[in-house]
Design a protein around this motif. Sequence first.
Motif, mmCIF file in Angstrom:
data_model
loop_
_atom_site.group_PDB
_atom_site.id
_atom_site.type_symbol
_atom_site.label_atom_id
_atom_site.label_comp_id
_atom_site.label_asym_id
_atom_site.label_seq_id
_atom_site.Cartn_x
_atom_site.Cartn_y
_atom_site.Cartn_z
ATOM 1 N N HIS A 131 0.839 -1.214 0.000
ATOM 2 C CA HIS A 131 0.000 0.000 0.000
ATOM 3 C C HIS A 131 0.868 1.257 0.000
ATOM 4 N N TYR A 132 1.970 1.205 0.745
ATOM 5 C CA TYR A 132 2.892 2.348 0.812
ATOM 6 C C TYR A 132 3.476 2.650 -0.567
ATOM 7 N N TYR A 133 3.990 1.615 -1.266
ATOM 8 C CA TYR A 133 4.606 1.835 -2.579
ATOM 9 C C TYR A 133 3.569 2.247 -3.615
ATOM 10 N N SER A 134 2.381 1.710 -3.521
ATOM 11 C CA SER A 134 1.313 2.095 -4.438
ATOM 12 C C SER A 134 0.940 3.564 -4.246
ATOM 13 N N GLU A 135 0.810 3.964 -2.985
ATOM 14 C CA GLU A 135 0.470 5.347 -2.664
ATOM 15 C C GLU A 135 1.603 6.289 -3.060
ATOM 16 N N LEU A 136 2.855 5.849 -2.827
ATOM 17 C CA LEU A 136 4.022 6.661 -3.179
ATOM 18 C C LEU A 136 4.098 6.892 -4.680
ATOM 19 N N GLY A 137 3.825 5.839 -5.467
ATOM 20 C CA GLY A 137 3.843 5.972 -6.922
ATOM 21 C C GLY A 137 2.790 6.957 -7.403
ATOM 22 N N THR A 138 1.606 6.880 -6.817
ATOM 23 C CA THR A 138 0.526 7.805 -7.186
ATOM 24 C C THR A 138 0.899 9.241 -6.847
ATOM 25 N N TYR A 139 1.452 9.435 -5.643
ATOM 26 C CA TYR A 139 1.845 10.778 -5.220
ATOM 27 C C TYR A 139 2.946 11.340 -6.115
ATOM 28 N N ARG A 140 3.895 10.493 -6.477
ATOM 29 C CA ARG A 140 5.006 10.952 -7.327
ATOM 30 C C ARG A 140 4.513 11.359 -8.706
ATOM 31 N N GLN A 141 3.602 10.555 -9.275
ATOM 32 C CA GLN A 141 3.038 10.905 -10.581
ATOM 33 C C GLN A 141 2.277 12.217 -10.502
ATOM 34 N N ASP A 142 1.486 12.360 -9.440
ATOM 35 C CA ASP A 142 0.711 13.587 -9.254
ATOM 36 C C ASP A 142 1.639 14.778 -9.037
ATOM 37 N N HIS A 143 2.698 14.569 -8.258
ATOM 38 C CA HIS A 143 3.666 15.638 -8.002
ATOM 39 C C HIS A 143 4.392 16.039 -9.282
ATOM 40 N N GLU A 144 4.800 15.055 -10.083
ATOM 41 C CA GLU A 144 5.497 15.340 -11.341
ATOM 42 C C GLU A 144 4.603 16.118 -12.293
ATOM 43 N N LYS A 145 3.333 15.754 -12.316
ATOM 44 C CA LYS A 145 2.372 16.455 -13.163
ATOM 45 C C LYS A 145 2.218 17.908 -12.720
ATOM 46 N N LYS A 146 2.045 18.105 -11.425
ATOM 47 C CA LYS A 146 1.895 19.467 -10.893
ATOM 48 C C LYS A 146 3.178 20.269 -11.068
ATOM 49 N N LEU A 147 4.340 19.597 -10.919
ATOM 50 C CA LEU A 147 5.629 20.274 -11.081
ATOM 51 C C LEU A 147 5.824 20.733 -12.516
ATOM 52 N N ASN A 148 5.442 19.880 -13.470
ATOM 53 C CA ASN A 148 5.535 20.248 -14.887
ATOM 54 C C ASN A 148 4.606 21.415 -15.208
ATOM 55 N N GLU A 149 3.403 21.395 -14.632
ATOM 56 C CA GLU A 149 2.464 22.505 -14.832
ATOM 57 C C GLU A 149 3.029 23.789 -14.248
ATOM 58 N N TYR A 150 3.649 23.677 -13.083
ATOM 59 C CA TYR A 150 4.274 24.833 -12.431
ATOM 60 C C TYR A 150 5.408 25.389 -13.291
ATOM 61 N N ARG A 151 6.274 24.492 -13.778
ATOM 62 C CA ARG A 151 7.405 24.932 -14.623
ATOM 63 C C ARG A 151 6.916 25.566 -15.918
ATOM 64 N N ASP A 152 5.891 24.982 -16.519
ATOM 65 C CA ASP A 152 5.329 25.541 -17.755
ATOM 66 C C ASP A 152 4.784 26.944 -17.505
ATOM 67 N N GLU A 153 4.122 27.108 -16.353
ATOM 68 C CA GLU A 153 3.549 28.416 -16.014
ATOM 69 C C GLU A 153 4.658 29.441 -15.782
ATOM 70 N N ILE A 154 5.734 29.011 -15.126
ATOM 71 C CA ILE A 154 6.884 29.900 -14.890
ATOM 72 C C ILE A 154 7.505 30.307 -16.220
ATOM 73 N N GLN A 155 7.756 29.319 -17.080
ATOM 74 C CA GLN A 155 8.410 29.581 -18.356
ATOM 75 C C GLN A 155 7.530 30.439 -19.265
ATOM 76 N N LYS A 156 6.235 30.187 -19.224
ATOM 77 C CA LYS A 156 5.298 30.912 -20.083
ATOM 78 C C LYS A 156 5.261 32.400 -19.717
ATOM 79 N N ASN A 157 5.456 32.689 -18.435
ATOM 80 C CA ASN A 157 5.352 34.074 -17.973
ATOM 81 C C ASN A 157 6.701 34.744 -17.732
ATOM 82 N N ARG A 158 7.800 33.983 -17.946
ATOM 83 C CA ARG A 158 9.125 34.520 -17.646
ATOM 84 C C ARG A 158 9.404 35.805 -18.427
#
Length: 381
Positions: free
Chosen positions: A177-204
Amino acid sequence: EEQRKTGIFNHLNNQKMVNLFQDKTKKSMIKKFNNQSEYYPIVLLPEKILASIDYGISEIEIANRLKIRKPVLRKLVKPELPIYSSRQQNTTSKLSKINLPFLLLILIIAIGIGSSADTFLEGFGLGLLIFAVEFFGLWIGGIPLIEFEESLNYTYVEQEEKERKETHKIYKRKLDHYYSELGTYRQDHEKKLNEYRDEIQKNRTKFEFERHYENLKPDIIASRGKPSLKRGIAELRFLEKLDAELRDLVFIDMVPKFDYSLGKKNYNPDFTLICKRTSLHIDIEIDEPYTLKDKFPIHYIDGPDDERNEFFLENNWCIIRLSEKQVMQESNECIATIKSVYQNIINKLDHYTTNLSENERWTYEKSFILQRNKFRESYLN
């Protein structure tokens, strides 16, 4: 093949000669905004604007302007390794302290009272009762005669095989359950991080220029002052060119506006370039080596112009100084240079382009030599 190679070689050599020739005839120069002041044209930029051109905008500043925060990966607690044994708790008590003085005192008192009885048994019973009353009285009063110390002891008993398997099974389920939850969180974090970086770059670029334009604003804006009574021939002729090419940008008799009651010295630029979009102010000066009427040296190295330049730079104004000879003989190139300086500052570039011939600045002594040789008269006529 040899002929083909020779043909290419000759073509490249010919092209180099053409480029070399073109460069010499064109005289085009790219100059850095480095506050040089040895040759005309002189372009001086305040430190605030130079820094704004040289440095970009940080990710943190962009995020603050967007009011967003960088996503942080949520920390999950990994299940601890199982213990294949059960723990049993045992409590033991042991005597730790005897208050001997008080114990002897109440014992003496009890014996003394007990000795007054008629028989031994009565005396022993009475003494024992008195001792018990005194003992517990002191205990309740916070003066225990005997203190005990308790300690916890643990003993471990190995689990049976069946119980071990069940414990491991539970641990494995938690770990999965821990590894399953960790994988989900990492995917969600990577998605949000990419969205954050795109927003930063778009407005730089947008925020970088917004901040750059904020840094272009002068500390003291210009306003219409009194008409200047001293305006030379070159200045009036150049005004026609400026009015034709830069009518909405360049003005005369526009001076820094501040409280004159403070007794500060003010200056009237020959021309003032004002960008309405960014509020950039540029003081444009035409320098001549001496006055025609009195033959006084002016605009010489280490002269009063240094204090004047400092005034404008300190108030976040840019400065362009052209020699009178350049204005009279290369007026179109002067206009092009002003445009290049203005546009490149606005566009956050660290250089400007000019086709003007470089005119060396003169010393106080050199201005007398130029006067004797009728230097100004030679091009003004």
